[in-house]
Design an enzyme around this catalytic site. Structure first.
Site, PDB file in Angstrom:
ATOM      1  N   LYS A  28       0.840  -1.204   0.000  1.00 30.01           N
ATOM      2  CA  LYS A  28       0.000   0.000   0.000  1.00 30.01           C
ATOM      3  C   LYS A  28       0.874   1.254   0.000  1.00 30.01           C
ATOM      4  O   LYS A  28       0.665   2.170  -0.805  1.00 30.01           O
ATOM      5  CB  LYS A  28      -0.886  -0.029   1.258  1.00 30.01           C
ATOM      6  CG  LYS A  28      -1.968   0.989   1.236  1.00 30.01           C
ATOM      7  CD  LYS A  28      -2.873   0.809   2.447  1.00 30.01           C
ATOM      8  CE  LYS A  28      -3.722  -0.438   2.320  1.00 30.01           C
ATOM      9  NZ  LYS A  28      -4.136  -1.028   3.564  1.00 30.01           N
ATOM     10  N   ARG A  81      -3.007   2.876   8.675  1.00 33.43           N
ATOM     11  CA  ARG A  81      -3.318   1.547   8.123  1.00 33.43           C
ATOM     12  C   ARG A  81      -2.111   0.647   8.088  1.00 33.43           C
ATOM     13  O   ARG A  81      -0.984   1.114   7.973  1.00 33.43           O
ATOM     14  CB  ARG A  81      -3.807   1.671   6.676  1.00 33.43           C
ATOM     15  CG  ARG A  81      -5.070   2.447   6.485  1.00 33.43           C
ATOM     16  CD  ARG A  81      -5.293   2.639   4.996  1.00 33.43           C
ATOM     17  NE  ARG A  81      -6.155   3.750   4.709  1.00 33.43           N
ATOM     18  CZ  ARG A  81      -7.454   3.637   4.426  1.00 33.43           C
ATOM     19  NH1 ARG A  81      -8.016   2.466   4.377  1.00 33.43           N
ATOM     20  NH2 ARG A  81      -8.167   4.706   4.173  1.00 33.43           N
ATOM     21  N   GLY A  96      -8.020  -6.682   3.755  1.00 35.71           N
ATOM     22  CA  GLY A  96      -8.940  -6.671   4.887  1.00 35.71           C
ATOM     23  C   GLY A  96      -8.474  -7.464   6.083  1.00 35.71           C
ATOM     24  O   GLY A  96      -9.222  -7.657   7.040  1.00 35.71           O
ATOM     25  N   MET A 122      -5.812  -6.857   8.150  1.00 37.68           N
ATOM     26  CA  MET A 122      -5.168  -6.196   9.276  1.00 37.68           C
ATOM     27  C   MET A 122      -5.882  -4.896   9.639  1.00 37.68           C
ATOM     28  O   MET A 122      -6.980  -4.629   9.204  1.00 37.68           O
ATOM     29  CB  MET A 122      -3.700  -6.021   8.982  1.00 37.68           C
ATOM     30  CG  MET A 122      -3.016  -7.390   8.927  1.00 37.68           C
ATOM     31  SD  MET A 122      -1.260  -7.278   9.005  1.00 37.68           S
ATOM     32  CE  MET A 122      -0.904  -6.507   7.475  1.00 37.68           C
ATOM     33  N   ARG A 153      -3.683  -1.044  -6.407  1.00 35.04           N
ATOM     34  CA  ARG A 153      -2.925  -2.290  -6.254  1.00 35.04           C
ATOM     35  C   ARG A 153      -3.372  -3.244  -7.359  1.00 35.04           C
ATOM     36  O   ARG A 153      -4.428  -3.029  -7.966  1.00 35.04           O
ATOM     37  CB  ARG A 153      -3.176  -2.914  -4.877  1.00 35.04           C
ATOM     38  CG  ARG A 153      -4.623  -3.273  -4.673  1.00 35.04           C
ATOM     39  CD  ARG A 153      -4.883  -3.825  -3.290  1.00 35.04           C
ATOM     40  NE  ARG A 153      -6.316  -3.986  -3.102  1.00 35.04           N
ATOM     41  CZ  ARG A 153      -6.903  -4.147  -1.932  1.00 35.04           C
ATOM     42  NH1 ARG A 153      -6.204  -4.151  -0.832  1.00 35.04           N
ATOM     43  NH2 ARG A 153      -8.196  -4.309  -1.853  1.00 35.04           N
ATOM     44  N   HIS A 181     -16.174  -8.335   1.149  1.00 32.73           N
ATOM     45  CA  HIS A 181     -15.248  -9.335   1.695  1.00 32.73           C
ATOM     46  C   HIS A 181     -15.546 -10.722   1.127  1.00 32.73           C
ATOM     47  O   HIS A 181     -14.660 -11.421   0.632  1.00 32.73           O
ATOM     48  CB  HIS A 181     -15.373  -9.334   3.220  1.00 32.73           C
ATOM     49  CG  HIS A 181     -14.501 -10.360   3.877  1.00 32.73           C
ATOM     50  ND1 HIS A 181     -14.944 -11.635   4.163  1.00 32.73           N
ATOM     51  CD2 HIS A 181     -13.222 -10.314   4.279  1.00 32.73           C
ATOM     52  CE1 HIS A 181     -13.962 -12.318   4.725  1.00 32.73           C
ATOM     53  NE2 HIS A 181     -12.905 -11.536   4.803  1.00 32.73           N
ATOM     54  N   SER A 231      11.794 -43.278 -12.532  1.00 38.41           N
ATOM     55  CA  SER A 231      10.684 -42.395 -12.213  1.00 38.41           C
ATOM     56  C   SER A 231      10.545 -42.348 -10.694  1.00 38.41           C
ATOM     57  O   SER A 231      10.458 -43.389 -10.042  1.00 38.41           O
ATOM     58  CB  SER A 231       9.406 -42.940 -12.851  1.00 38.41           C
ATOM     59  OG  SER A 231       8.341 -42.082 -12.575  1.00 38.41           O
ATOM     60  N   CYS A 255       6.370 -39.484 -10.656  1.00 41.98           N
ATOM     61  CA  CYS A 255       4.984 -39.899 -10.856  1.00 41.98           C
ATOM     62  C   CYS A 255       4.213 -39.988  -9.535  1.00 41.98           C
ATOM     63  O   CYS A 255       3.068 -40.398  -9.510  1.00 41.98           O
ATOM     64  CB  CYS A 255       4.909 -41.212 -11.615  1.00 41.98           C
ATOM     65  SG  CYS A 255       5.743 -42.552 -10.781  1.00 41.98           S
ATOM     66  N   TYR A 274      10.484 -35.218 -17.158  1.00 39.13           N
ATOM     67  CA  TYR A 274       9.031 -35.049 -17.181  1.00 39.13           C
ATOM     68  C   TYR A 274       8.425 -35.161 -15.784  1.00 39.13           C
ATOM     69  O   TYR A 274       9.050 -35.705 -14.863  1.00 39.13           O
ATOM     70  CB  TYR A 274       8.363 -36.062 -18.116  1.00 39.13           C
ATOM     71  CG  TYR A 274       8.499 -37.508 -17.692  1.00 39.13           C
ATOM     72  CD1 TYR A 274       7.579 -38.106 -16.822  1.00 39.13           C
ATOM     73  CD2 TYR A 274       9.552 -38.294 -18.161  1.00 39.13           C
ATOM     74  CE1 TYR A 274       7.713 -39.423 -16.431  1.00 39.13           C
ATOM     75  CE2 TYR A 274       9.692 -39.622 -17.768  1.00 39.13           C
ATOM     76  CZ  TYR A 274       8.766 -40.172 -16.900  1.00 39.13           C
ATOM     77  OH  TYR A 274       8.895 -41.480 -16.513  1.00 39.13           O
TER      78      TYR A 274
HETATM   79  C1  PEP Z   1       4.597 -43.551  -5.498  1.00 40.72           C
HETATM   80  O1  PEP Z   1       4.878 -44.306  -4.571  1.00 40.72           O
HETATM   81  O2  PEP Z   1       4.924 -42.370  -5.534  1.00 40.72           O
HETATM   82  C2  PEP Z   1       3.787 -44.045  -6.621  1.00 40.72           C
HETATM   83  C3  PEP Z   1       3.547 -43.280  -7.663  1.00 40.72           C
HETATM   84  O3  PEP Z   1       3.261 -45.280  -6.505  1.00 40.72           O
HETATM   85  P1  PEP Z   1       1.932 -45.613  -5.680  1.00 40.72           P
HETATM   86  O4  PEP Z   1       1.290 -44.334  -5.309  1.00 40.72           O
HETATM   87  O5  PEP Z   1       1.106 -46.430  -6.588  1.00 40.72           O
HETATM   88  O6  PEP Z   1       2.474 -46.371  -4.529  1.00 40.72           O
END
Ligand code: PEP
Ligand code: MG
Length: 868
Positions: free
Chosen positions: A22, A92, A101, A103, A330, A446, A755, A822, A842
């Site tokens: 501000k 303020r 809003g 503080m 802002r 709000h 992975s 993953c 990835y």
């Molecule tokens: C993991 O363990 O991160 C995974 C992807 O396998 P799961 O969740 O199937 O155990």
């Protein structure tokens, strides 16, 4: 010694960290030559100094701000504490990161009995003077002295009732004087303006630690250590009469993103009246008719500010007796849809670059394109209409308080929180509610601002309902009564309230969204794959931009009713011959399913993970299931019970899972690989291009991988012998045990990709069971023993370190190896940034997170962001 006090012409917009958002913006507007009431700012570092000294103001601070105050007095032509020509201040808070809003604000500071009398004479408006004074006393008592504000409201209420008055406008100067007299019996009010100022500065610092500010910071991931600045600004008055007023506006529509000036305004009102939702405001265009010159000035100012800041602005202004003042600017909060439209439009207008556009759209904003919407064709029973404050569709049981909302949600219900208006005290309820409905308040109230920020569906200003908290119901103007626990649906996009559970359609995309995603793809290095097993999920993932499947959990392919018993029979088999019989049936399912995946992901990699079933999830437990299985597979119930009993594990999560299954039952692995490669051959023969990747789960050392790779390659040879097609398969592993991470250099000798299964890797690094963590993790979070849920946001310190060791050491051994992630973290923006920095190839996440991951990956590549 560092300077603690800055005048408005001594800072700029780049000083947010020191002067708060501000304050920095007030400096910037002052430097731009806009009509900003003058003032000064006490820095955030002074706030930190205050906390460090055990909540004591630095000895020299008062002296320092008195010097600044003298200059402000000269500039404004009035004097603080002078009854003849009084100068009043607003005080303020202002954090480096916006906390709307959350503080403290104190207005009209510097009034006392004598000065108010002086103000009445000077302005010739006694009613205004005493009204301002009574507002100041109650605000000061509430914010600075901790006296419950309700007490003051109650007194006014009583007074009006006994004097036959209903509205504030009916109160005369004498009435307000009487109210002031009553107020003074409730509070030991300091008459000295300099004492008031000192107490107010301290109260603003202390407001950094109020529970509502802490909750907000936690939600918005704002560090606790920043502290707040204090902005002390000369007061101007929108409630001075009919040629005065206050307004708030956005340079573009904050709900849709349309490039149209959009605002709300009230004549003869203070700014707080517009935002609190006590009176329903007029559209800003109302000014055009009554004060066209001012409207012009306002319009030109907003154009200038947007160009200058190169972002949509949320501005506050006041008109005092026909003179225009700017009080705040802002970056405006906006819905996900608006944020994408504004970012894309601004690139087209040449205001910002593609990379900047990507940094303007937070991954959360993308959810708006992915949220369910109320199906327009299915709308029936519309019982009321309010303002479309935050889009999307939501259905739930009606509750009337934040506490009830939390209780119902804990029982597994979805709720709609219905309130007259909301305050920061309601945030914990809004956080868990599916939707929010308020009777009062405009699009900048709000409820609207907070819900929009959270992406929670909301309807505000729904004047067609009247809430009766005492009886737990609301009635609509059309005479419908809705009680606590009744189910209603909100359409936050149109503002319609409906009875019952109305069907919702899947979220829809937009051209702007697609444009932004194209830019994201251009600016990211990380590829994005999806975790999917079914052709429907895989198709959705591909539609949302997945560049392959990063994890196909094969055990999930056997949960269907017609398959589970075959799977169970296979697990319960007592010898190889019996097991093979069922494996042959499973082979058929597996081959057909994977063929579908190859077709959907034509030309893209599909990582199929070998079976990793926590076995207990598959075995029948109820008497009914056991009886059904017995008759289905022709095995006595007693036998089934006996085998099931013998397979019970003390700790299934650390038990007979993953590659351990391949070690004991190589025939299962052989079946799976034959199915994968046969499907790949069939797909190729049908003209598709499959890229199978076979992934070995839960390994702890390279010997396991060598053993299993032999099984895999033997099975592949069996399928491919005599065939002319060649299948470009790869064999890789999951790194999901700490030992695998620490032995990655050895694993790399055998595999082509790794992975990171960060779900298990987190579980095993912490020793927190994935299945049981819900029992204690909330307490860990509440007591700040962990900063984030490590199963949501990757723990960079330990899990991240293991990943880093794995990548560095395995890459040194085999440079061409590919890396992915993953676990659930593959869809979490902060974790994605880490994966980008680690140089993974990835991330893989659930299909609906794919667009979020695409944007997060691009943001990680083009810039840094505090919100990530
Ligand atoms: C993991 O363990 O991160 C995974 C992807 O396998 P799961 O969740 O199937 O155990
Ligand atoms: Mg796992």
């Amino acid at each position: 010694m560092a300077k603690r006090v800055y005048l408005f012409n001594e800072g700029s917009k780049d000083d947010r960290e020191l002067l708060g958002g501000k304050g920095a913006n007030l400096c910037e507007m002052t430097n731009l030559g806009l009509p900003v009431p003058y003032g000064f700012i006490i820095t955030t570092s002074t706030c930190r100094e205050y906390f460090k000294a055990g909540n004591r103001l630095p000895a020299l601070l008062e002296q320092e701000y008195r010097v600044a105050l003298d200059i402000v007095e000269k500039k404004m032509g009035a004097r603080f504490g002078d009854p003849e020509n009084p100068l009043l201040f607003s005080v303020r808070s202002g954090a480096p990161v916006s906390m709307p809003g959350m503080m403290s604000t104190i207005l009209n500071l510097g009034l006392n009995d004598e000065i108010t009398e002086g103000l009445a004479i000077k302005t010739g408006n006694a009613r205004f003077a005493y009204d301002s004074y009574r507002r100041f006393i109650s605000m000061f008592a509430d914010v600075v002295m901790g006296v419950d504000g309700q007490k003051f409201e109650h007194e006014i209420h009583q007074y009006k009732a006994t004097h036959g008055k209903t509205f504030d406008v009916e109160m005369s100067a004498q009435d307000w004087q009487e109210i002031i007299r009553i107020y003074k019996t409730l509070v030991d009010f300091p008459e000295d303006p300099f004492t008031q100022l000192k107490m107010a500065v301290e109260a603003v610092f202390m407001s950094w630690h109020t529970p509502r500010a802490i909750v907000y910071r936690e939600m918005a991931n704002i560090p606790d250590t920043l502290g707040t600045a204090v902005t002390v600004q000369a007061m101007v008055f929108g409630n001075f009469g009919d040629d005065s007023g206050s307004g708030v506006a956005f340079t573009r529509n904050p709900s849709t993103g349309e490039h149209l000036f959009f605002g709300e305004f009230l004549f003869n009102a203070a700014g707080e009246d517009v935002v609190s939702g006590v009176r329903t405001p007029l559209p800003v265009e109302a000014l055009k008719e009554r004060q066209p010159d001012i409207y012009d000035q306002l319009f030109r100012t907003q154009v200038l500010l947007e160009k200058h800041y190169r972002d949509m602005q949320d501005i506050e202004f006041t008109i005092q007796e026909g003179v225009f003042y700017m009080l705040q600017t802002r970056s405006g909060k906006r819905t996900g849809r608006a944020s994408v439209k504004i970012a894309v439009d601004m690139v087209k207008e040449g205001l910002i670059t593609e990379s900047e556009a990507l940094m303007r759209v937070s991954p959360d904003h993308v959810e708006a394109f992915l949220h369910p919407m109320v199906d327009p064709a299915a709308k029936t029973d519309i019982i009321a209409k309010g303002l479309p404050a935050s889009p999307g569709g939501a259905t739930g049981r009606v509750v009337f308080s934040a506490e009830e909302a939390e209780e119902e949600v804990a029982k597994g219900h979805r709720v709609i929180l219905v309130r007259r208006e909301t305050t920061p005290e309601d945030i914990h309820g809004m956080k868990v509610a599916a939707g929010v409905l308020t009777e009062l308040g405009g699009m900048t109230s709000h409820a609207a601002v907070v819900a929009r920020g959270m992406g929670v569906c909301a309807i505000t200003g729904c004047a067609q309902i009247s809430i009766n908290y005492a009886e737990g119901l609301f009635t609509t103007h059309a005479g419908v009564t809705v009680r606590r626990d009744d189910v209603i649906t909100l359409d936050g996009t149109t503002g319609e309230v409906m009875l019952g559970d109305i069907p919702k359609t899947e979220a829809s995309s937009s051209d702007d969204f697609q444009t932004l995603l194209t830019w994201a793809d251009k600016h990211r290095r990380l590829k994005v794959r999806a975790n999917a097993e079914t052709p429907t999920d895989a198709a959705k993932a591909r539609e949302l931009g997945a560049e392959g499947i990063g994890l196909c959990r094969t055990e999930h392919m056997f949960f269907d009713a017609d398959r589970i018993d075959v799977m169970r029979a296979m697990i319960l088999a007592e010898d190889l011959e019996e097991r093979q019989k069922y494996l042959d049936i499973l082979f058929g399912f597996q081959r057909a399913d994977i063929l579908q995946l190859f077709k959907v992901m034509d030309g893209l990699p599909v990582t199929v993970r070998l079976l990793d079933p926590p076995l207990h999830e598959f075995l029948p437990s109820s008497d009914e299931d056991i009886a059904a299985l017995a008759s289905h597979i022709g095995k006595p119930e007693t036998k089934i019970r006996q085998i099931t009993e013998s397979m019970k594990e003390v700790n299934p999560m650390l038990g007979f899972r993953g590659c351990r299954l391949s070690v004991v039952y190589p025939e299962i692995t052989a079946m799976q690989v034959r199915a994968i490669i046969t499907a790949a051959v069939e797909a190729t023969e049908q003209g598709f291009k499959p890229f199978p990747e076979i992934m070995i789960p839960l390994v702890v050392n390279v010997r396991e991988i060598r053993l299993i790779t032999d099984i895999i390659e033997q099975a592949i040879r069996e399928v491919l012998t005599g065939k002319t097609v060649s299948i470009p398969y790869k064999i890789g592993t999951m790194v999901e045990t700490p030992r695998a991470a620490l032995s990655a250099d050895r694993l790399a000798e055998v595999v082509e990709f790794m992975s990171f299964g960060t779900n298990d890797l987190t579980q095993m690094t912490y020793g927190f069971s994935r299945d049981d963590v819900g029992r204690f993790l909330p307490a860990y979070l509440a007591k700040k023993l962990v900063e984030n849920d490590p199963f949501v946001s990757l723990d960079q310190r330990a899990v991240g370190r293991l990943m880093q060791i794995a990548v560095t050491e395995s890459r040194a051994r085999k440079p061409g190896i590919k890396y992915g992630i993953c676990g659930e973290h593959g869809g979490d923006p902060r974790s994605i940034r880490f994966c980008h920095e680690l140089g993974l190839d990835y991330v893989s996440c659930s299909p609906y997170r794919v667009p979020i991951a695409r944007i997060a990956a691009a943001r990680a590549n083009v810039g840094e962001d505090l919100q990530d």
